[in-house]
Scaffold this active site. Structure first.
Site, PDB file in Angstrom:
ATOM      1  N   HIS A  17      10.355 -55.973  -0.076  1.00 14.74           N
ATOM      2  CA  HIS A  17      11.300 -56.561  -1.117  1.00 14.74           C
ATOM      3  C   HIS A  17      11.380 -57.492   0.141  1.00 14.74           C
ATOM      4  O   HIS A  17      12.640 -57.032   0.583  1.00 14.74           O
ATOM      5  CB  HIS A  17      12.016 -55.632  -1.945  1.00 14.74           C
ATOM      6  CG  HIS A  17      11.511 -54.678  -2.782  1.00 14.74           C
ATOM      7  ND1 HIS A  17      11.240 -55.376  -3.945  1.00 14.74           N
ATOM      8  CD2 HIS A  17      10.818 -53.522  -2.800  1.00 14.74           C
ATOM      9  CE1 HIS A  17      10.966 -54.033  -4.849  1.00 14.74           C
ATOM     10  NE2 HIS A  17      10.970 -53.313  -4.165  1.00 14.74           N
ATOM     11  N   ASP A  73       9.017 -58.601  -7.473  1.00 16.21           N
ATOM     12  CA  ASP A  73       8.609 -57.680  -8.004  1.00 16.21           C
ATOM     13  C   ASP A  73       8.213 -56.845  -9.260  1.00 16.21           C
ATOM     14  O   ASP A  73       7.442 -58.325  -9.769  1.00 16.21           O
ATOM     15  CB  ASP A  73      10.792 -57.291  -9.063  1.00 16.21           C
ATOM     16  CG  ASP A  73      11.526 -57.019  -7.700  1.00 16.21           C
ATOM     17  OD1 ASP A  73      11.846 -57.085  -6.132  1.00 16.21           O
ATOM     18  OD2 ASP A  73      12.988 -56.477  -8.084  1.00 16.21           O
ATOM     19  N   HIS A  77       9.368 -51.320  -9.992  1.00 18.55           N
ATOM     20  CA  HIS A  77      10.472 -51.263  -9.134  1.00 18.55           C
ATOM     21  C   HIS A  77      11.104 -50.696 -10.232  1.00 18.55           C
ATOM     22  O   HIS A  77      12.524 -50.027  -9.797  1.00 18.55           O
ATOM     23  CB  HIS A  77      10.587 -52.968  -8.705  1.00 18.55           C
ATOM     24  CG  HIS A  77      11.828 -52.537  -7.836  1.00 18.55           C
ATOM     25  ND1 HIS A  77      12.197 -51.516  -6.339  1.00 18.55           N
ATOM     26  CD2 HIS A  77      12.590 -53.255  -7.689  1.00 18.55           C
ATOM     27  CE1 HIS A  77      13.185 -51.947  -6.065  1.00 18.55           C
ATOM     28  NE2 HIS A  77      13.271 -52.889  -6.791  1.00 18.55           N
TER      29      HIS A  77
HETATM   30 ZN   LIG Z   1      13.004 -56.738  -5.679  1.00 16.19          ZN
END
Ligand SMILES: [Zn+2]
Length: 212
Positions: free
Chosen positions: A46, A52, A56
């Site tokens: 990240h 993402d 996640h």
């Molecule tokens: Zn993230």
């Protein structure tokens, strides 16, 4: 014309508190007499501008390597929504019609990628639902998260999961005028990872018409 909307990746780039900052370990160095220069990157995935993966924020949800590249490549709208710190962005703050399947929101509430401020603006889950209904498949933001820093329930992330939409975070949008572009922000094929850094750019489609 190309707009680079990725912050520089270096040890100075601030990451989420507790996450792993970028560090470069030099294994060989031409300036020290080695034949080549060779280095290793240690960092969170990240990092800076990043995508993402659903894994996640969702149990048994897809990792980044299986996500369709279609999310990260194609027509994209940039909207500036000067938001207050610590606020939630709602659908009625969107003044212009949504005309592309990818939307980048410039909030201006995370101005310095080298100084992590926790009071950035975030997305109301109803806004994500609203965008889904208008055919938006990807939302990008100029903050480290689509939910508030202190959120445990992550309601905006859950809405992205429910509608199988994609998230880009950590973008630098302050110098990009509002309008329509082509987005290019491909994640690396990191098997089973929960995110990937991207080199995010916007290509201006205006003025590119070739005279006959
Ligand atoms: Zn993230």
């Amino acid at each position: 014309m190309i707009f680079d909307i990725s912050p520089p990746i270096s040890a100075r780039l601030d990451v989420w508190p507790g996450d792993t900052p970028a560090a470069r370990e030099v294994l060989c160095d031409i300036s020290r007499g080695d034949d080549i220069t060779l280095s290793t990157l240690h960092a969170t995935v990240h990092l800076g501008a990043h995508a993402d993966a659903p894994s996640h924020y969702g149990r048994d949800a897809p990792a980044i390597h299986v996500r369709s590249l279609n999310y990260y490549l194609g027509p994209c709208q940039v909207v500036h929504l000067p938001a207050s710190r610590d606020s939630l962005i709602t659908a009625n703050m969107l003044k212009e019609p949504i005309t592309a399947g990818r939307l980048l929101l410039a909030t201006g509430t995370f101005p310095d990628p080298e100084r992590f401020n926790q009071d950035f603006a975030a997305l109301a889950p109803e806004l994500v639902e609203f965008l889904h209904q208008r055919g938006v498949m990807l939302v990008g933001i100029d903050t480290p998260s689509v939910d508030p820093f202190t959120s445990k329930e992550l309601p905006a992330h859950r809405m992205f999961l429910k509608h199988d939409m994609a998230i880009l975070e950590g973008l630098v949008l302050k110098d990009v005028p509002p309008g329509l572009y082509e987005l290019i922000a491909l994640p690396l094929k990191l098997v089973d990872f929960d995110a990937s850094p991207v080199r995010a750019i916007l290509r201006s489609t205006a003025g590119t018409a070739v005279p006959p």
